[in-house]
Structures are given as structure tokens and as C-alpha cells.
Design an enzyme around this catalytic site. Structure first.
Site, mmCIF file in Angstrom:
data_model
loop_
_atom_site.group_PDB
_atom_site.id
_atom_site.type_symbol
_atom_site.label_atom_id
_atom_site.label_comp_id
_atom_site.label_asym_id
_atom_site.label_seq_id
_atom_site.Cartn_x
_atom_site.Cartn_y
_atom_site.Cartn_z
ATOM 1 N N ASP A 158 0.808 -1.226 0.000
ATOM 2 C CA ASP A 158 0.000 0.000 0.000
ATOM 3 C C ASP A 158 0.840 1.275 0.000
ATOM 4 O O ASP A 158 0.445 2.304 0.563
ATOM 5 C CB ASP A 158 -0.951 0.017 1.217
ATOM 6 C CG ASP A 158 -1.864 -1.198 1.232
ATOM 7 O OD1 ASP A 158 -2.256 -1.639 0.146
ATOM 8 O OD2 ASP A 158 -2.157 -1.697 2.330
ATOM 9 N N HIS A 166 -4.851 -1.563 -5.579
ATOM 10 C CA HIS A 166 -4.039 -0.463 -6.117
ATOM 11 C C HIS A 166 -4.974 0.672 -6.510
ATOM 12 O O HIS A 166 -5.745 0.554 -7.463
ATOM 13 C CB HIS A 166 -3.224 -0.945 -7.322
ATOM 14 C CG HIS A 166 -2.187 -1.983 -6.957
ATOM 15 N ND1 HIS A 166 -1.384 -2.595 -7.876
ATOM 16 C CD2 HIS A 166 -1.822 -2.476 -5.753
ATOM 17 C CE1 HIS A 166 -0.579 -3.443 -7.248
ATOM 18 N NE2 HIS A 166 -0.833 -3.395 -5.963
HETATM 19 P P1 GDP Z 1 -0.859 0.432 -3.495
HETATM 20 O O1 GDP Z 1 -1.506 -0.835 -3.049
HETATM 21 O O2 GDP Z 1 0.613 0.428 -3.261
HETATM 22 O O3 GDP Z 1 -1.205 0.800 -4.888
HETATM 23 O O4 GDP Z 1 -1.434 1.590 -2.558
HETATM 24 P P2 GDP Z 1 -2.981 1.771 -2.102
HETATM 25 O O5 GDP Z 1 -3.758 2.251 -3.255
HETATM 26 O O6 GDP Z 1 -3.464 0.560 -1.396
HETATM 27 O O7 GDP Z 1 -2.832 2.871 -0.961
HETATM 28 C C1 GDP Z 1 -2.369 4.153 -1.250
HETATM 29 C C2 GDP Z 1 -3.466 5.172 -0.855
HETATM 30 O O8 GDP Z 1 -2.901 6.451 -0.735
HETATM 31 C C3 GDP Z 1 -4.561 5.314 -1.903
HETATM 32 O O9 GDP Z 1 -5.757 5.623 -1.256
HETATM 33 C C4 GDP Z 1 -4.089 6.493 -2.737
HETATM 34 O O10 GDP Z 1 -5.138 7.200 -3.392
HETATM 35 C C5 GDP Z 1 -3.449 7.350 -1.693
HETATM 36 N N1 GDP Z 1 -2.303 8.153 -2.152
HETATM 37 C C6 GDP Z 1 -1.325 7.797 -3.021
HETATM 38 N N2 GDP Z 1 -0.384 8.751 -3.089
HETATM 39 C C7 GDP Z 1 -0.778 9.734 -2.243
HETATM 40 C C8 GDP Z 1 -0.208 10.976 -1.833
HETATM 41 O O11 GDP Z 1 0.867 11.374 -2.256
HETATM 42 N N3 GDP Z 1 -0.904 11.699 -0.915
HETATM 43 C C9 GDP Z 1 -2.092 11.287 -0.402
HETATM 44 N N4 GDP Z 1 -2.687 12.060 0.490
HETATM 45 N N5 GDP Z 1 -2.649 10.129 -0.754
HETATM 46 C C10 GDP Z 1 -1.997 9.347 -1.654
HETATM 47 P P1 IMO Z 2 -1.132 -4.164 -2.292
HETATM 48 O O1 IMO Z 2 -0.723 -4.737 -3.619
HETATM 49 C C1 IMO Z 2 -1.191 -4.656 2.037
HETATM 50 C C2 IMO Z 2 -1.070 -8.791 3.523
HETATM 51 C C3 IMO Z 2 -2.281 -9.313 4.263
HETATM 52 C C4 IMO Z 2 -1.638 -10.396 5.123
HETATM 53 C C5 IMO Z 2 -0.522 -10.940 4.241
HETATM 54 C C6 IMO Z 2 -0.883 -12.204 3.488
HETATM 55 O O2 IMO Z 2 -2.386 -3.364 -2.336
HETATM 56 O O3 IMO Z 2 0.015 -3.462 -1.650
HETATM 57 P P2 IMO Z 2 -2.493 -12.812 1.467
HETATM 58 O O4 IMO Z 2 -3.942 -12.515 1.239
HETATM 59 O O5 IMO Z 2 -1.564 -12.282 0.438
HETATM 60 O O6 IMO Z 2 -2.243 -14.280 1.736
HETATM 61 O O7 IMO Z 2 -2.141 -12.060 2.855
HETATM 62 O O8 IMO Z 2 -0.210 -9.905 3.319
HETATM 63 N N1 IMO Z 2 -1.388 -8.240 2.172
HETATM 64 C C7 IMO Z 2 -1.386 -6.935 1.872
HETATM 65 N N2 IMO Z 2 -1.167 -5.850 2.652
HETATM 66 N N3 IMO Z 2 -1.387 -4.504 0.706
HETATM 67 C C8 IMO Z 2 -1.559 -5.574 -0.113
HETATM 68 O O9 IMO Z 2 -1.553 -5.469 -1.436
HETATM 69 C C9 IMO Z 2 -1.616 -6.864 0.479
HETATM 70 N N4 IMO Z 2 -1.776 -8.124 -0.001
HETATM 71 C C10 IMO Z 2 -1.625 -8.951 1.051
HETATM 72 O O10 IMO Z 2 -2.880 -8.285 5.040
HETATM 73 O O11 IMO Z 2 -1.040 -9.836 6.267
HETATM 74 MG MG MG Z 3 -2.969 -1.489 -1.745
#
Ligand code: GDP
Ligand code: IMO
Ligand code: MG
Length: 427
Positions: free
Chosen positions: A17, A45
Site C-alpha cells: 500500500d 491499487h
Molecule cells: P498500493 O496498493 O501500493 O497501490 O497503494 P494503495 O492504493 O493501497 O494505498 C495508497 C493510498 O494512498 C490510496 O488511497 C491512494 O489514493 C493514496 N495516495 C497515493 N499517493 C498519495 C499521496 O501522495 N498523498 C495522499 N494524500 N494520498 C496518496
Molecule cells: P497491495 O498490492 C497490504 C497482507 C495481508 C496479510 C498478508 C498475506 O495493495 O500493496 P495474502 O492474502 O496475500 O495471503 O495475505 O499480506 N497483504 C497486503 N497488505 N497490501 C496488499 O496489497 C496486500 N496483499 C496482502 O494483510 O497480512
Molecule cells: Mg494497496
């Protein structure tokens, strides 16, 4: 094969994340191909663009670009029902056709019994031992892959082979389900699922190897999109609180079918603080008001499960390990703006573990006992969300970024100051 290619890998260098989706979305506008190389619909994502806000689970983040080929690579595990609903959602919300997604025929299929078993196995773990999986069947599907009894995308194209494989496998799966007191599956219903998936996705299940090789050799622009982050890598992460694949550059070469030496740029995506969702050690976790403030301002709730994310300060020891392991050439520092209202900002540069100083990341068991050692810096107390150049950033924010560069010995090339596509500083 040399590095004279145009292949960029984007990987998470924390616990997931980090904002990979928004960085891939930005970079994908110039990409010929985007490849998701491992993981499945455990990903969440977030992409915000002119078409709206989307949380992508299994589709690569280049899907919004009709001219970009999006590949769900050989190293992934695919839930076709999730793929179906994601495509439907994009079609209706963004008003675009989604014909640019291809699945490698070697990718493994997440079957309904994988999902049931993931939930049951997690339910049986004690509170302390819970991995906190996303319950998407990821672990059980990779288990079958390693046991060489998995169903691959190619299998659903050939009814006879599929019938043979499922007939051999189902008694074992049903015994496991019975052990947990769960309903069993019949051959006919699984064959019907597979027929549905073949009908919908059959034309898009291909051998991506020659396509990708040709693209590499003709110097097309390829983006490799990682899922999760190295701290939950199966080998190098916080095992057993890890996922079941390798979200690293090593996983990228394997899962996409691109030799390591062809990867010319590695973007490590890293938040300006740290979050983790699920169980396991998390050295800089804050159980106080500061942690709550990070969660609230950063909107730190899972994009897949909605769970509150654990929040803490930037862990430079873990990030240093991640930069080395991935050969990161460029960092993308996200969510800098979330720190705008903090008067003191901390950076963990070492751990004390049982009276001993550690400057490097040890194995899980020791991480569980680690106490972070912090450097404290002054916050900038200025809104950065409107900054679009390095020069526009407050001096104290620059100092924080430069300190990260110094400790990680890696250049911060991208600085994200908001979730929107244009809230990005390129240095
Ligand atoms: P990923 O799984 O690595 O793609 O990340 P996620 O989407 O799960 O989590 C990132 C969160 O932060 C999302 O809700 C994005 O919209 C938000 N986000 C990403 N970059 C920024 C930033 O620079 N500032 C803020 N405030 N939010 C961001
Ligand atoms: P993105 O791509 C954050 C974590 C779960 C759990 C462990 C194993 O959005 O960054 P799984 O379902 O893969 O067997 O879970 O990994 N986990 C994540 N945490 N972002 C993710 O994906 C995750 N995908 C799995 O919370 O601890
Ligand atoms: Mg994510």
C-alpha cells in the site's frame, strides 16, 4: 542482453500500500506494456484519474490506457470472477471498453475451494498467529502450484485435461474442506465455472513469452507492476506473516519472463511514513494519538478489505534492506503531504534487540523484539499539496527527503503530494 532496454520495475519497498497503483498509473501513460508479475486479487491499487477513482485488484494499472497492452503474468494467481467484475466496473464507470488485458496461460487459477480454505485456515489460527490474509485464496492457490497440482489458465482451454486434473484433485480438496466442516465441491459445478471463464476470457489467455521477448528486444517501454511490498515477501519478508509470492524485482523477472539484466530502472515506492495491514512485526508502529492521526489524515484503510492499517514512522532500516534487495535505482516517495501538520517527524535508523544494536534488518523472530531508534526532524507545517516542483517544497520537507536519500543512498526521483495524477513532483 544488456541494460539498453526500456524496462522499468515498480516495487513496494515497505509492507504494501505504498502507492504503487498511482505511480504505475502515472508511468503507464508512456508504456507499451504493463505486466502484473505476482500475487492475485489481494492487491488493492488505487488509481485516481480523469475517469474516476478505482481500486484495482487483479487488473494491471495500465488498463485505462487503450494503447497499452496489460499482461497478467505467469507468476500471478487469477480469480476470473474478480477480473470480470473489475472490467464491468471500469466499463460502466469510465465508459471505456477493456480489450487490452491478456493472461499468460501459465498463470494459476484461484478456484472456489482455495478461497474457502484460506478463510478456514485463517479462522483456525490463534489471535497471535493470525496472518490477517485477505481471504482471497492466495496462499492455498500458491500451495497447489508448489505441489504441482494447480490448475493453470491453459487448463481451462482444454476440457479433457481439466476434467482429468480436477477428478484427481477434488477428493483431496474435499477432504480438506470436510476437515474444516465446510461444504464440498462437485466436479460438474467446477467444470461449469471453468467453461464460463473460458467463454469470457479464452481469447485473452495467451503465451505471453514471445510477445514480451519481442517487446524487450525491440526496446518497447515495459512496466512491471509489483503487488504488496518486500516486507511480506515469501522468502525475505516477515514469514510466516508474509504473502505466498515474491513481490521483489527477483519475482518480477521470473513472473514476467524478462531476464534480470534487461531491467534498466527499478522504482521503489515508499511512503513518507509506514503502514502495515495484517499480522506480524512492525517495528515503528505507533499505538498512540500520533498513529491515529497518521491513519486519519492518510486515509489508511485497506483498499481491498477496508481494514484499518497499522501506522508508524518511516523505518529506514527496513527501507534500506528493500533498496538493496531490489536494486532500487529511483525512489518514489508518496504521501509526503500527510506529514504536513506534524511538528516533529521521526525516522528509524536502527533497532535495539535484547540489548544489542542492529543497523540492519534481522529475521522475523528478532524483529518481534526490536525497539526502534529514532532521529527526530522538524516538521514543515506547510501545505505541500499544491507543490509541483522541488523548489516549491518547504526547506524542512526538502531536508527530510534529503536525509532519506542519505540514509538509503538512493535518489528520490518522484515525490507525491496527493492522490491525484498531477500531484507529483519529478526531480
Ligand atoms: P498500493 O496498493 O501500493 O497501490 O497503494 P494503495 O492504493 O493501497 O494505498 C495508497 C493510498 O494512498 C490510496 O488511497 C491512494 O489514493 C493514496 N495516495 C497515493 N499517493 C498519495 C499521496 O501522495 N498523498 C495522499 N494524500 N494520498 C496518496
Ligand atoms: P497491495 O498490492 C497490504 C497482507 C495481508 C496479510 C498478508 C498475506 O495493495 O500493496 P495474502 O492474502 O496475500 O495471503 O495475505 O499480506 N497483504 C497486503 N497488505 N497490501 C496488499 O496489497 C496486500 N496483499 C496482502 O494483510 O497480512
Ligand atoms: Mg494497496
Amino acid at each position: 542482453m544488456t541494460k539498453d532496454t526500456r524496462v522499468t520495475a515498480v516495487v513496494g519497498v515497505q509492507w504494501g500500500d505504498e502507492g504503487k497503483g498511482r505511480i504505475v498509473d502515472y508511468l503507464a501513460k508512456d508504456a507499451d506494456i504493463v505486466i502484473r508479475f505476482q500475487g492475485g486479487d489481494n492487491a488493492g491499487h488505487t488509481v485516481i484519474n480523469e475517469m474516476g477513482k478505482f481500486a484495482l485488484h487483479i487488473l494491471p494499472s495500465g488498463v485505462f490506457n487503450p494503447d497499452t497492452m496489460n499482461i497478467v503474468g505467469a507468476g500471478t494467481v487469477v480469480n476470473f470472477d474478480t477480473m470480470h467484475s473489475e472490467i464491468d466496473n471500469i466499463k460502466s464507470k469510465a465508459g471505456i471498453e477493456v480489450n487490452n488485458v491478456f493472461i499468460d496461460e501459465r498463470a494459476h487459477i484461484i478456484m472456489p475451494y482455495h478461497i474457502a480454505l484460506d478463510g478456514a485456515e485463517e479462522g483456525k489460527r490463534s489471535a497471535k498467529d493470525k496472518i490477517g490474509t485477505t481471504k482471497r485464496g492466495i496462499g492455498p492457490c500458491y500451495e497447489d502450484k508448489a505441489a504441482r497440482i494447480g490448475i493453470r489458465a491453459a487448463d481451462i482451454m482444454d476440457e479433457e485435461t481439466l476434467m482429468k486434473k480436477l477428478s484427481a484433485l477434488l477428493p483431496k480438496k474435499n477432504r480438506e474442506l470436510e476437515y474444516y466442516g465446510l461444504p464440498t465441491y462437485g466436479l460438474d459445478e467446477l467444470m461449469a465455472d471453468a467453461a464460463r471463464w473460458k467463454k469470457e476470457f479464452g481469447d485473452h489467455i495467451i503465451d505471453t513469452a514471445p510477445v514480451v521477448r519481442d517487446a524487450v528486444e525491440s526496446r518497447q517501454r515495459i512496466l512491471l507492476e509489483g503487488q504488496l511490498g518486500i516486507m511480506r515477501d515469501l522468502d525475505w519478508g516477515i514469514y510466516p506473516y508474509s504473502t505466498s509470492s515474491n513481490p521483489t524485482v527477483a519475482g518480477a523477472t521470473n513472473g514476467s519472463g524478462i531476464p534480470y539484466c534487461s531491467i534498466s530502472k527499478v522504482v521503489g515506492v515508499v511512503k513518507a511514513y509506514a503502514t502495515s495491514v495484517g499480522g506480524g512485526p512492525f517495528m515503528t508502529e505507533l499505538h498512540d494519538k500520533t498513529g491515529e492521526k497518521l491513519r486519519e489524515i492518510g486515509g489508511e484503510f485497506g483498499a481491498t478489505t477496508g481494514r484499518p492499517r497499522r501506522c508508524g514512522w518511516f523505518d529506514a532500516v527496513a527501507a534500506d534492506f528493500a533498496c538493496y534487495m531490489n536494486g532500487v535505482t529511483d525512489l518514489a516517495l508518496t504521501k509526503l503531504d500527510v506529514l504536513d501538520s506534524f511538528d516533529k517527524i521521526r525516522l528509524c535508523t536502527g533497532y535495539m534487540i535484547e540489548g544489542e544494536y542492529f543497523s540492519y534488518l534481522p529475521e522475523t523472530r528478532l524483529q518481534e523484539k526490536a525497539k526502534p531508534i529514532y532521529e527526530t526532524m522538524d516538521g514543515w507545517l506547510t501545505d505541500t499539496t499544491g507543490c509541483r516542483t522541488w523548489d516549491e517544497l518547504p526547506e524542512k520537507a526538502k531536508a527530510f527527503i534529503q536525509r532519506i536519500e542519505e540514509v538509503l543512498k538512493t535518489h528520490v526521483t518522484y515525490i507525491s503530494v496527493g492522490p491525484e495524477r498531477n500531484q507529483l513532483i519529478i526531480r
